[in-house]
Design a protein around this motif. Structure first.
Motif, short mmCIF file in Angstrom:
data_model
loop_
_atom_site.label_atom_id
_atom_site.label_comp_id
_atom_site.label_asym_id
_atom_site.label_seq_id
_atom_site.Cartn_x
_atom_site.Cartn_y
_atom_site.Cartn_z
N ASN A 19 24.32 -26.44 14.40
CA ASN A 19 25.48 -25.57 14.59
C ASN A 19 25.16 -24.18 14.05
OD1 ASN A 19 27.91 -24.24 14.62
ND2 ASN A 19 29.06 -25.84 13.55
N PRO A 20 24.78 -23.23 14.92
CA PRO A 20 24.44 -21.89 14.45
C PRO A 20 25.58 -21.20 13.70
CG PRO A 20 23.62 -22.20 16.68
CD PRO A 20 24.50 -23.39 16.37
N ALA A 21 26.83 -21.55 13.99
CA ALA A 21 27.94 -20.94 13.26
C ALA A 21 27.89 -21.32 11.78
CB ALA A 21 29.27 -21.38 13.87
N GLU A 22 27.51 -22.55 11.48
CA GLU A 22 27.37 -22.97 10.08
C GLU A 22 26.16 -22.31 9.44
OE1 GLU A 22 27.93 -24.97 6.42
OE2 GLU A 22 29.25 -24.43 8.08
N VAL A 23 25.09 -22.12 10.22
CA VAL A 23 23.92 -21.40 9.71
C VAL A 23 24.32 -19.99 9.30
CG1 VAL A 23 21.61 -20.54 10.25
CG2 VAL A 23 22.36 -22.74 11.16
N ALA A 24 25.09 -19.32 10.15
CA ALA A 24 25.52 -17.95 9.87
C ALA A 24 26.35 -17.89 8.60
CB ALA A 24 26.32 -17.40 11.05
N ARG A 25 27.20 -18.90 8.38
CA ARG A 25 28.11 -18.90 7.23
C ARG A 25 27.36 -19.03 5.91
NH1 ARG A 25 30.73 -21.94 3.73
NH2 ARG A 25 29.51 -23.79 4.22
N ARG A 26 26.22 -19.70 5.93
CA ARG A 26 25.54 -20.01 4.66
C ARG A 26 24.81 -18.83 4.04
NH1 ARG A 26 23.16 -26.17 4.91
NH2 ARG A 26 25.16 -27.21 5.30
N GLY A 27 24.48 -17.80 4.81
CA GLY A 27 23.93 -16.60 4.20
C GLY A 27 22.43 -16.59 3.97
N LEU A 28 21.66 -17.08 4.94
CA LEU A 28 20.20 -17.02 4.81
C LEU A 28 19.70 -15.58 4.82
CD1 LEU A 28 19.12 -19.87 7.28
CD2 LEU A 28 19.06 -19.95 4.78
N ASP A 29 18.52 -15.39 4.25
CA ASP A 29 17.87 -14.09 4.24
C ASP A 29 16.41 -14.31 4.66
OD1 ASP A 29 17.41 -11.41 3.90
OD2 ASP A 29 17.96 -11.35 1.79
N ALA A 30 15.64 -13.24 4.83
CA ALA A 30 14.24 -13.39 5.25
C ALA A 30 13.40 -12.23 4.75
CB ALA A 30 14.16 -13.47 6.78
N TYR A 31 12.20 -12.54 4.28
CA TYR A 31 11.19 -11.54 3.92
C TYR A 31 9.95 -11.77 4.78
CZ TYR A 31 13.85 -10.38 -0.29
OH TYR A 31 14.82 -9.97 -1.17
N PHE A 32 9.30 -10.67 5.19
CA PHE A 32 8.16 -10.80 6.09
C PHE A 32 6.88 -10.32 5.42
CE2 PHE A 32 11.87 -11.06 8.63
CZ PHE A 32 11.55 -12.08 9.51
N TYR A 33 5.75 -11.00 5.77
CA TYR A 33 4.53 -10.76 5.01
C TYR A 33 3.25 -10.68 5.84
CZ TYR A 33 4.56 -15.89 5.36
OH TYR A 33 4.63 -17.18 5.83
N TYR A 34 3.32 -10.87 7.17
CA TYR A 34 2.07 -10.79 7.94
C TYR A 34 2.35 -10.47 9.40
CZ TYR A 34 -2.90 -11.57 8.76
OH TYR A 34 -4.22 -11.38 9.05
N LEU A 35 1.56 -9.54 9.93
CA LEU A 35 1.71 -9.09 11.32
C LEU A 35 0.47 -9.50 12.12
CD1 LEU A 35 3.88 -7.33 12.81
CD2 LEU A 35 2.42 -5.36 12.36
N ILE A 36 0.70 -10.07 13.31
CA ILE A 36 -0.41 -10.54 14.15
C ILE A 36 -0.22 -9.99 15.56
CG2 ILE A 36 -1.65 -12.56 15.03
CD1 ILE A 36 -0.42 -14.19 12.77
N GLY A 37 -1.29 -9.48 16.16
CA GLY A 37 -1.21 -9.00 17.53
C GLY A 37 -2.51 -8.32 17.95
N ASP A 38 -2.62 -8.02 19.23
CA ASP A 38 -3.85 -7.42 19.75
C ASP A 38 -3.91 -5.91 19.54
OD1 ASP A 38 -4.77 -9.88 20.60
OD2 ASP A 38 -3.81 -9.70 22.57
N ASN A 39 -2.79 -5.25 19.45
CA ASN A 39 -2.78 -3.80 19.37
C ASN A 39 -1.93 -3.35 18.17
OD1 ASN A 39 -4.23 -3.09 21.94
ND2 ASN A 39 -2.54 -4.32 22.78
N LEU A 40 -2.31 -3.82 16.99
CA LEU A 40 -1.57 -3.45 15.79
C LEU A 40 -1.78 -1.97 15.47
CD1 LEU A 40 -2.19 -6.57 13.51
CD2 LEU A 40 -0.34 -6.15 15.15
N PRO A 41 -0.80 -1.34 14.84
CA PRO A 41 -0.90 0.11 14.62
C PRO A 41 -1.97 0.53 13.61
CG PRO A 41 1.07 -0.79 13.58
CD PRO A 41 0.50 -1.88 14.43
N CYS A 42 -2.35 -0.37 12.67
CA CYS A 42 -3.25 0.02 11.59
C CYS A 42 -4.36 -1.02 11.42
CB CYS A 42 -2.49 0.17 10.27
SG CYS A 42 -1.06 1.27 10.38
N ASP A 43 -5.39 -0.63 10.65
CA ASP A 43 -6.54 -1.51 10.42
C ASP A 43 -6.42 -2.30 9.12
OD1 ASP A 43 -7.78 -0.64 12.75
OD2 ASP A 43 -8.73 1.06 11.71
#
Length: 671
Positions: free
Chosen positions: A212-236
């Motif tokens: 139930n995504p509505a219950e997911v929304a109510r609980r207050g999750l957060d997110a932190y990001f730590y790694y980028l993957i792709g063929d044409n990344l902006p930096c080395d």
């Protein structure tokens, strides 16, 4: 207003609300008041409702989630999600850095230090600046697609801001439940007498897999990001790529730092071993990565983990603080619980001031004295736990903590049931904490589901004399409720509406709501289906009650004793007169069979025909029994998609048959 102007306003509102969301959830720097934000959101909701032709799944109004979901499908990861090698030693981190230099033939190596957040890993795929898929780590090769749930997390951008992102890329991060949201969620579950989450990691993982995504929304999750993957990344470099990701709207920890020497790495560890305790989310360590993407490629990976990264795990948190005093608190069943009131101490991100001592035997086994210095732990525990005493710091004249012999509320002499550790106040109908506790239980979500009456309002209703027992709730008026300081016009109307709706609550939940000792939610269901109405329940002898599945002699005696009290019979009669349901519905009666009589089931996986709770209900309605773990006594495992590998292995080892939805439904005559 013409249609073009309306469309422009919708677009403007969406952009403005997304900016405010980013300021609030990512930057932690709100730019408008909650009231002003709500006005913007309400206006957008009105316009979208009037003009459904301009609906957009990425609109901020969809962050609340939908009540409908079809379960999860699995998808392979574009790049395997490997685990990291772990160490608990600063020396081993230093050895890892030495191995890097050797492997790179003495090339200069810059390390990036970052927090290891204690949550559940997630992989997000973006195409043309929009979120298109979210996949859990799973087994590393494939995971569950949880895009609908992830869309409800307000710190995750649905479409990117700024510029310079690749047309297609993957970003990895950690879904977390902040300490405040975790404590709120567990408080709610404790009040509803539901099992508590052991820690924010388990809560985050469980929340992300809700249907139930509505219950997911109510609980207050957060997110932190730590790694980028792709063929044409902006930096080395890894660090610069993550700073670019930050500019696109992703939440990247401020703890992420470049480290250019062994001394800098050691100092980073020493700093965060203490500073992490002040973070708003749970962490269990640090991660050290080679910054250069070219060097990462040259170092490569093993079968399980990259050679260019290592995780340093913190030791379990333990604090030493002074005992101020022990209080003794009365629960709704009369059980007296001793609570250690402590000098405030920071532990796992929260200030700990109290910890349960559970019962008299625990106090005695720990040998706690007045003003003792106590060791408190919270690592992986549901609540703070007293684990020991520093006897070396004990005052010579300190006296042992003595358990009370009278109720701290009403003064009644306590009794101790044979074979039990708990001391109990026997004054059930004259002890105010017990009466208020039963009121709180009665209005709970899984009982009568009366909104707006929590712990404080329950106490206010009792203290004001408006409610002396649970049946008095049905005599409350608007004028009475608005005399309470905490209640205004809207709250009073909401409570009255909820009370009215509670008359429709099914019989099994009414039984549970009555606070009959030892009768929990599952037992209440068994009783309701067997006895069918309250009059029969009140008249049944203990021997007959004990023959109901899972009831047994102790619960049967408790039921008989409960209804032997004239006050309880009077409450039941007043509830009946108020219109509360006092018998099982005919629909339920018609669906009961003994087709599964004596059979024990374990349910695992995600289903498409019915929800897990509905399958549990069908098993019980047809005479079967549900359990949570597989054993030799298990007759069948009802398996949906993504059945846990541990359960699959155990079922195979014990020879327990695994059946799918269609097979089960045929067993109970539902083709």
């Amino acid at each position: 207003m013409d249609t073009e102007k309306i469309h422009d306003e919708i677009t403007r509102l969406r952009r403005e609300i997304e900016r405010h969301n980013h300021s609030y959830y990512v930057d932690n720097a709100p730019t408008v008041s909650d009231h002003d934000f709500d006005i913007l959101m309400k206006r957008l909701e009105e316009l979208e409702k009037e003009h459904p032709e301009w609906d957009d799944p990425d609109s901020p109004t969809h962050r609340v989630g939908s009540d409908l979901s079809k379960g999860f499908v699995q998808a392979p990861h574009i790049h395997p999600m490997l685990s990291l090698g772990n160490t608990y030693s600063v020396g081993e981190v230093d050895e890892f850095l030495g191995r890097l230099r050797d492997s790179l033939n003495g090339q200069p190596v810059t390390i990036v230090g970052e927090m290891k957040f204690d949550g559940t890993s997630i992989s997000l795929i973006y195409e043309h600046g929009r979120l298109v898929r979210a996949v859990t780590r799973g087994d590393g090769e494939k995971g569950d697609v949880v895009t609908d749930n992830v869309r409800t997390i307000r710190s995750i951008p649905l479409h990117l801001q700024g510029e310079g992102w690749p047309e297609s890329f993957e970003i990895r991060g950690e879904i977390v439940l902040p300490w405040k949201a975790f404590d709120r969620l567990n408080s709610e579950r404790e009040f509803q007498e539901e099992p508590l989450f052991a820690n924010p990691r388990n809560a985050a993982a469980g929340t992300l897999k809700l249907l139930n995504p509505a219950e997911v929304a109510r609980r207050g999750l957060d997110a932190y990001f730590y790694y980028l993957i792709g063929d044409n990344l902006p930096c080395d470099t890894h660090y610069e790529n993550m700073q670019q990701a930050r500019s696109w709207g992703f939440k990247v920890s401020d703890a992420m730092t470049r480290l250019n020497s062994l001394e800098a790495v050691d100092a980073y560890i020493n700093h965060w071993d203490k500073a992490r305790k002040e973070l708003p989310v749970a962490t269990d360590g640090l991660v050290f990565k080679v910054d250069s993407l070219r060097q990462q490629l040259n170092l490569g990976t093993t079968a399980k983990s990259p050679r260019w990264a290592i995780a340093y795990k913190f030791q379990a948190e333990r604090a030493l603080t002074r005992l101020r005093f022990v209080s003794f608190e009365v629960g709704r069943t009369g059980v007296i619980t001793p609570v250690a009131n402590l000098e405030p101490v920071l532990l796992s991100g929260t200030i700990v001031k109290r910890a349960s001592l559970h019962n008299a035997d625990i106090i005695q086994s720990l040998d706690i004295h007045q003003d003792d210095m106590l060791y408190v732990e919270k690592g992986g525990e549901i609540i703070p736990k007293i684990t020991g005493v520093d006897t070396d710091s004990r005052r010579p004249d300190a006296t042992p903590v003595e358990f009370v012999d009278r109720c701290p509320s009403c003064g009644s002499p306590l009794t101790r049931l044979e074979g039990e550790a708990a001391w109990v106040c026997p004054n059930k109908y004259g002890c105010s904490p017990q009466i208020i506790g039963r009121l709180e239980h009665f209005v709970g979500r899984r009982m009568m589901n009366i909104d707006g009456i929590g712990e404080e309002i329950s106490a206010d209703l009792f203290a004001s004399g408006l409610v002396k027992d649970i049946a008095d709730l049905y005599s409350l008026t608007y004028e009475q409720l608005t005399t309470l300081e905490r209640l205004g016009h809207k709250s009073a109307l909401n409570i009255l509406h909820s009370i009215d709706e509670s008359r429709k609550v099914p019989f099994e939940r009414v039984i549970y709501a009555l606070s009959i000792p030892y009768v929990g939610e599952t037992i209440a269901k068994k009783i309701a289906r067997s006895v069918r109405d309250i009059d029969r329940l009140m008249s049944m002898p203990a021997g007959e009650l004990a023959s109901i599945e899972n009831v047994g002699p102790r619960i049967a005696d408790s039921i008989v004793e409960f209804f032997a009290e004239p006050v309880n019979r009077s409450i039941v009669e007043r509830l009946r007169q108020a219109g509360v349901t006092m018998s099982a519905s005919e629909d339920t009666a018609g669906t009961q069979t003994d087709l599964l009589n004596g059979k024990t089931f374990v349910i695992s996986g995600v289903f498409t025909r019915h929800s897990r709770d509905q399958y549990k209900e069908l098993i019980e309605l047809n005479g079967g029994k549900n359990t949570g773990s597989i054993s030799k006594k298990t007759d069948f495992v009802l398996a949906g998609d993504n059945m846990g590998p541990a359960k699959l292995e155990k079922a195979a080892k014990l020879g327990v048959p695994i059946i799918d939805e269609d097979t089960f439904l045929r067993m109970i005559g539902q083709e």
